[in-house]
Design an enzyme around this catalytic site. Structure first.
Site, PDB file in Angstrom:
ATOM      1  CG  ASP A 101      -3.351   1.592   6.596  1.00  0.00           C
ATOM      2  OD1 ASP A 101      -3.787   2.699   6.292  1.00  0.00           O
ATOM      3  OD2 ASP A 101      -4.052   0.554   6.527  1.00  0.00           O
ATOM      4  CG  ASP A 154      -1.620   1.261   1.467  1.00  0.00           C
ATOM      5  OD1 ASP A 154      -2.306   1.692   0.529  1.00  0.00           O
ATOM      6  OD2 ASP A 154      -1.506   1.840   2.563  1.00  0.00           O
TER       7      ASP A 154
END
Length: 699
Positions: free
Chosen positions: A585, A394
């Protein structure tokens, strides 16, 4: 799930037997015995107090093992670790054997002396072997040693039989010291639980157990004390966060910032408002994860357990053949000689070295990795780390800081300060991180009464009335929607356009700052033989390509919705056909983390979703920690296979030499206990030298 610590558990084979026996108890279920930490976990099917019954069941297998009532984790020295009773018995046995051999002439008295010397060191082994036979558990190291030494006595080799048992017991003592020393080292890593909390009640400070602290309480943490539960800091202070993040640099926190349990206060006494119960705190989650990690065994561990189950019966059968078949076919061969060879064969064949060292290697790796501020949920993931060939990242909060900053202001017809002020007034009514970064960049007091109207236009930006002016703040499409003519600009990344009274007056560039270590980290992954790196982001094409180019990402997928990430990850995995990790995350990326081959959650130490979804949790939010743990995992795999190859090679060589009568019982003891000790010490290199591992050549 209940948890207790055991004492005097030095035998890995016995640990397996205890776990199996307790799983057969109707009152218990899901029993796991972690030999590396000597921790027993189980679920109770009744409300009765079963500890006494459990202890009795354990002592049917290992009578010295007891349940520890007060578990104090201390790093003990050699003298504290050694079995002093066994040491005394061994010394007495040695002296008695020496006296019987050199000074007693009468054969009957000599034999009695030898027998007493033998029983002093061998009684425990004989008792365990006999008890296990009655319980239908014949083939273990106690049985092998009993047969070997009784056989030596039967052949008239009294000193040989006693010396074998003495050497075995000495080896067992040193093995116990090595195992317990490694266990202390591992336990010291998870000995991060605060022992008490100073709770403010009225005008008094009352010391309580962390488990008794309630949400909303105010606690006092003095200099040098650990924060017992998660909370919000009331006064500014500095903390040593190394127990949680692995980072030894002090961290200064301001009032109203979050403080995590396990931090150590290093500046001034501070008050903290409690936001979670101890059982939900960061420290409790970390301890639970580390202690339960060994329940998920690596393939190498499972293989060794299966081999151990069939190995001993096979070698016993081979020993019987060795004792009785050759005299039938070899001329002038006598049974006593071949029985002695078979007894040597039995002593050499004990599989303890592998049964102890392989699980210890993986748990040492988990301990070493935790020192880097990273949690791995099981030994199976340590093994999986060595298989990664592709990594998908990400972007926001993973490769970048996830914190936006104003990097450029350009105005036309008004001053840059006036442009920024108008923009900050409008964005004061927005909750978007970009808007917050603009307000932060202005860094002056704003009179919000100047704003008489504000409206958020989804996907475009904000419209507001400031004093008598109509102000637009947003993307290019917002200004086009209201017919504002734009001038051509060079910047294309995260540009915030501003118009006042339908006139374009300038723009602000806001950037999500790339982590300082990102470029070095991506290069390091390539040195670790990671074939390809990918980045997934919802950002615009220009932003995504710019970040990827700067840090060296191989392939980028941009302008994705959150639900698109899992689909793209699956496509990447299918297309490349290799073990593919995902790094996110831990919150927005939870579906992808949960479905990846191995998922890394970055920095979200307090998030239940991160801990639940990911396989590896990077507490310190540092990308370099990922390459560190891959190195440790690869080193661990190397050491595990070193141990397997070394132990099996020594065993095979000594078995051949023993069968051919080239070596005797003393060498056989080395092939058993000595090799086990060497394998244990080799395993401990993972824990002791984890800092050096990161500096070694990539494997």
């Amino acid at each position: 799930m209940k948890k207790v610590k055991l004492q005097n558990l030095d035998c890995a084979n016995c640990a397996l037997k205890i776990e199996k026996a307790l799983n057969n108890m109707e009152e218990l279920s899901n029993v796991k015995l972690n030999f590396s930490t000597s921790t027993l976990t189980f679920e109770q099917n009744t409300k009765d107090d079963l500890l006494e019954k459990i202890e009795k069941e354990i002592q049917k297998i290992e009578r010295e093992v007891i349940i520890i009532k007060n578990d104090k984790k201390l790093q003990r020295n050699f003298w504290q670790l050694i079995d002093k009773k066994l040491l005394a018995l061994t010394l007495v046995s040695l002296i008695l054997t020496y006296i019987s051999y050199n000074y007693i002439e009468n054969n009957s008295f000599k034999f009695i002396g030898y027998l007493i010397a033998y029983l002093l060191v061998g009684y425990d082994v004989l008792y365990k072997a006999f008890r296990n036979i009655l319980n239908g558990k014949v083939f273990d190291e106690n049985f092998l040693m009993s047969i070997a030494t009784i056989g030596a006595f039967a052949l008239g080799d009294f000193v040989e039989g006693i010396s074998v048992m003495i050497f075995y017991k000495i080896g067992e003592m040193f093995q116990g010291v090595a195992v317990n020393n490694s266990r202390d080292s591992i336990n010291s890593l998870i000995d991060i639980k605060p022992e008490f909390a100073n709770v403010k009640e009225d005008n008094k400070i009352v010391q309580k157990s962390p488990e008794d602290v309630k949400v909303g309480d105010t606690i006092l943490v003095k200099v040098g004390e650990k924060v017992p539960v998660d909370g919000i800091l009331i006064d500014n202070s500095s903390f040593d966060t190394s127990a949680i993040t692995g980072e030894f640099k002090p961290k200064t926190l301001k009032a109203n910032e979050n403080v995590l349990s396990g931090f150590i206060n290093i500046s001034n006494a501070s008050y903290i408002k409690v936001t979670s119960l101890y059982k939900d705190s960061t420290i409790a989650k970390i301890i639970e994860l580390i202690e339960n990690a060994s329940s998920k065994k690596a393939n190498a561990e499972k293989l060794i357990s299966k081999i151990a189950g069939v190995y001993t019966p096979i070698v016993v059968i081979l020993a019987i053949f060795l004792a009785f078949l050759p005299p039938l076919f070899i001329e002038n061969a006598n049974y006593s000689e071949w029985i002695e060879r078979a007894l040597v064969f039995l002593v050499i064949s004990c599989p303890c070295a592998l049964v102890v060292s392989v699980p210890l290697s993986f748990f040492s790796a988990i301990g070493a990795i935790s020192k880097k501020g990273v949690l791995v949920k099981g030994a199976n993931y340590v093994e999986k780390l060595t298989e990664i060939e592709n990594i998908v990242f990400d972007k926001t909060g993973t490769l970048t800081k996830g914190v936006f900053e104003v990097t450029k202001i350009k105005s036309f017809g008004i001053s840059e300060e006036e442009l920024l002020k108008n923009c900050a007034l409008v964005e004061s009514f927005s909750t978007h991180p970009i808007g917050k970064s603009i307000v932060k960049a202005y860094n002056k007091e704003l009179n919000l009464k100047e704003v008489s109207f504000s409206e958020e236009i989804s996907g475009l930006g904000m419209k507001a009335k400031i004093l008598d002016n109509d102000v637009l703040v947003g993307n290019e499409r917002l200004l086009e929607k209201f017919g504002v003519k734009l001038e051509k600009i060079e910047d294309s990344l995260n540009v915030i356009y501003v118009a006042i009274n339908s006139k374009f007056v300038g723009y602000i560039v806001v950037s999500d700052i790339v982590k300082a270590e990102a470029k070095y980290f991506i290069n390091e992954l390539k040195e670790l033989n990671i074939l390809k790196t990918f980045m997934l982001t919802g950002d615009r094409k220009e932003v995504a390509l710019d970040v990827a180019k700067n840090i060296g990402i191989d392939e980028v997928k941009y302008e994705l919705l959150p639900q698109d990430k899992l689909k793209i990850y699956e496509e990447i995995k299918k297309e490349n056909g290799k073990t593919t990790a995902f790094v996110g995350d831990g919150i927005n990326d939870a579906p992808t983390l949960a479905n990846s081959d191995i998922g890394f959650a970055m920095g979200k130490v307090g998030s239940d979703l991160a801990i639940k979804s990911a396989d590896v949790i990077v507490l310190n939010d540092n990308l370099n920690a990922i390459s560190d743990v891959i190195k440790i995992a690869k080193k661990t795999k190397t050491i595990v296979y070193q141990n397997i190859i070394f132990v099996m090679a020594i065993k095979v060589i000594f078995l051949v030499l023993g069968a051919d009568a080239i070596i005797g019982m003393k060498e056989a003891i080395f092939a058993d206990v000595g090799v086990a000790l060497l394998a244990i010490f080799n395993s401990m290199r993972i824990l002791k030298n984890s800092d050096k591992i990161n500096k070694e050549c990539h494997l």
